[in-house]
Scaffold this motif. Structure first.
Motif, short mmCIF file in Angstrom:
data_model
loop_
_atom_site.label_atom_id
_atom_site.label_comp_id
_atom_site.label_asym_id
_atom_site.label_seq_id
_atom_site.Cartn_x
_atom_site.Cartn_y
_atom_site.Cartn_z
N VAL A 129 0.84 -1.20 0.00
CA VAL A 129 0.00 0.00 0.00
C VAL A 129 0.88 1.26 0.00
N ALA A 130 1.90 1.27 0.84
CA ALA A 130 2.75 2.46 0.94
C ALA A 130 3.50 2.75 -0.34
N ALA A 131 3.79 1.71 -1.13
CA ALA A 131 4.53 1.88 -2.37
C ALA A 131 3.64 2.22 -3.55
N GLY A 132 2.34 2.38 -3.33
CA GLY A 132 1.44 2.75 -4.40
C GLY A 132 1.08 1.63 -5.34
N VAL A 133 1.19 0.38 -4.87
CA VAL A 133 0.81 -0.76 -5.71
C VAL A 133 -0.69 -1.00 -5.60
N VAL A 134 -1.20 -1.16 -4.39
CA VAL A 134 -2.64 -1.33 -4.16
C VAL A 134 -3.11 -0.25 -3.20
N GLY A 135 -4.41 0.01 -3.23
CA GLY A 135 -4.97 1.04 -2.36
C GLY A 135 -5.38 0.55 -1.00
N ALA A 136 -5.42 -0.76 -0.79
CA ALA A 136 -5.75 -1.35 0.51
C ALA A 136 -5.31 -2.80 0.49
N ALA A 137 -5.13 -3.36 1.70
CA ALA A 137 -4.69 -4.75 1.81
C ALA A 137 -5.19 -5.30 3.14
N THR A 138 -5.29 -6.63 3.19
CA THR A 138 -5.64 -7.26 4.47
C THR A 138 -4.39 -7.42 5.32
#
Length: 459
Positions: free
Chosen positions: A163-172
């Motif tokens: 998330v922090a690297a701008g790959v996905v907007g949210a994660a479990t």
């Protein structure tokens, strides 16, 4: 907003763009996969990326969008921590997979998939999710996007870094002693350890009730949108996403410095971040006073018994414990010495602690506490270290986290600036059981007054 910018906007904004038709689910996914290809070799975010399966899911999500269907995450790419089963894939939990590919999704993954979220891949964790750093003999080190020499935290380190690297907007993520909150703080994100029982984790408790599933997002809205999808539906309060947009009434907030280990040393910049957060809360109209929960030293013993025995029970169910890291096997060996009777008495004693906290929450609505007490550990700090050395070392950083796992209460990790070398800092907001709406409301108010998601790591 172009696709590259949308990657940094977070899951909630991505969902809105998909609903508005300004981007398609397949195009958004391709941007995510390009970003993953670009940064994963340096950061080591994923154990596996499901490119083909995700493309099929994105196409199906777009069909649903075109048909007029709407859900909080329809078409949004989401990363899943490698402790939740994804049908057709093994679940590695940081090491060599112990079981065949899962025949069905874990409940959280099934809910995400039903809502049309696009599962991108399994993110890296420490061995059996034991540690607040993500670095294993099997998969190597997951690095912090803000400073590649430092860990992204653990055990949800791969999810937070993605998330922090701008790959996905949210994660479990999941949190048995800080494992959502620590990587959220290390990576400058919002993370939520949820109330025990709010999210279905299957038929058995993990680590004897310590561990729960929780969302990680760039913004409060991202975690709230995910919670609307993955939480059980029988708790009142309306949509979590709406709470993130709604300012709370003036609250009574306890600034709590004492831990079950007493008052512990806190690195000066991180202590100042807590004090500045208290002042920001006062400026927003809340009453903040110094007050410590009446729990004494007992949460530490409660946590250690349940953690050690939980690891032992987890390892006992594995077909190949010899594949585990030596320190994991050692932790399990210690846990096996805890008798059933001691474990039963420990669980029963939680009732008294809960009663004490119910009284405390008559006087206060929310608790403000520090998070990790020092700077994020460097990569390799615990490489090759034994169980005792690793446990003693990380214990210096985590004293503010485990109490809320013992009690099963919700706790949010909220960004609170960056230190002198550019590493993120964070604080905790804790509420009573099923107090997620209030925590999201308060964190959302803080975020609107002092936005944190605009900064990006210079990878």
């Amino acid at each position: 907003m172009d696709l590259d910018e949308l990657l940094w906007a977070g899951a909630d904004a991505q969902a809105q763009a998909l609903r508005d038709g300004t981007v398609s689910a397949p195009d958004l996914l391709e941007a995510v996969l390009r970003r993953a290809d670009a940064v994963d070799p340096r950061l080591n975010l994923f154990r596996i990326v499901y490119a083909a399966e995700a493309r099929a899911a994105a196409a199906e999500a777009q069909r649903r969008l075109d048909a007029g269907e709407r859900t909080p995450l329809l078409g949004v790419p989401i990363a899943v921590k490698d402790d939740l089963d994804v049908a057709g894939d093994v679940t590695g939990m940081g090491g060599r997979p112990q079981f065949p590919p899962a025949e069905q999704d874990a409940p959280t993954v099934a809910r995400l998939r039903a809502a049309g979220a696009v599962i991108v891949g399994h993110t890296n964790t420490p061995d059996r999710c034991l540690w607040p750093f993500t670095e294993t003999l099997t998969h190597g080190a997951t690095r912090n996007p803000w400073h590649l020499d430092h860990t992204s935290g653990g055990s949800s380190g791969g999810s937070a870094a993605a998330v922090a690297a701008g790959v996905v907007g949210a994660a479990t993520g999941s949190d048995g002693g800080g494992s959502v909150r620590i990587p959220a703080m290390f990576c400058g994100l919002f993370g939520l350890k949820t109330t025990r029982g709010l999210i279905d984790m299957g038929p058995e408790e993990h680590w004897h009730g310590l561990s729960v599933v929780g969302p990680l997002g760039r913004r409060v809205a991202d975690a709230a949108a995910m919670l609307d999808v993955i939480a059980e539906e029988d708790h009142p309060g309306g949509l979590y996403r709406d709470s993130a947009d709604t300012d709370p009434e003036p609250l009574r907030i306890a600034l709590a410095w004492r831990t079950p280990l007493g008052k512990v040393p806190i690195e000066a910049q991180r202590k100042q971040a807590v004090l500045e957060t208290a002042e920001r809360l006062r400026a927003l109209g809340h009453e903040v006073v110094v007050a410590d929960p009446p729990l004494g030293v007992r949460p530490t013993q409660q946590f250690m018994i349940r953690y050690l025995r939980g690891v032992a029970d987890d390892v006992a169910a594995l077909p190949h414990p010899e594949w585990l890291e030596p320190r994991t096997r050692r932790i399990a060996a210690v846990g096996r010495r805890i008798p059933d009777g001691v474990l039963a008495r420990t669980r029963a004693a939680e009732h008294d602690l809960d009663g004490r906290m119910r009284g405390f929450f008559h006087d206060f609505d929310v608790i403000l506490q520090p998070g990790w007490t020092g700077r994020q550990p460097r990569i390799g700090r615990y490489h090759g270290a034994g169980a005792a050395h690793t446990l003693a070392g990380v214990s210096m950083g985590i004293p503010y986290f485990p109490t809320w796992n013992v009690l099963g209460y919700p706790a949010a990790a909220v960004p609170a600036g960056r230190d002198s070398v550019g590493l993120p800092m964070g604080v905790q907001l804790i509420g009573p059981s099923f107090g997620e709406h209030q925590l999201l409301s308060l964190a959302g108010q803080l975020e609107r007054a002092h936005p944190w998601a605009g900064d990006r790591p210079a990878l």
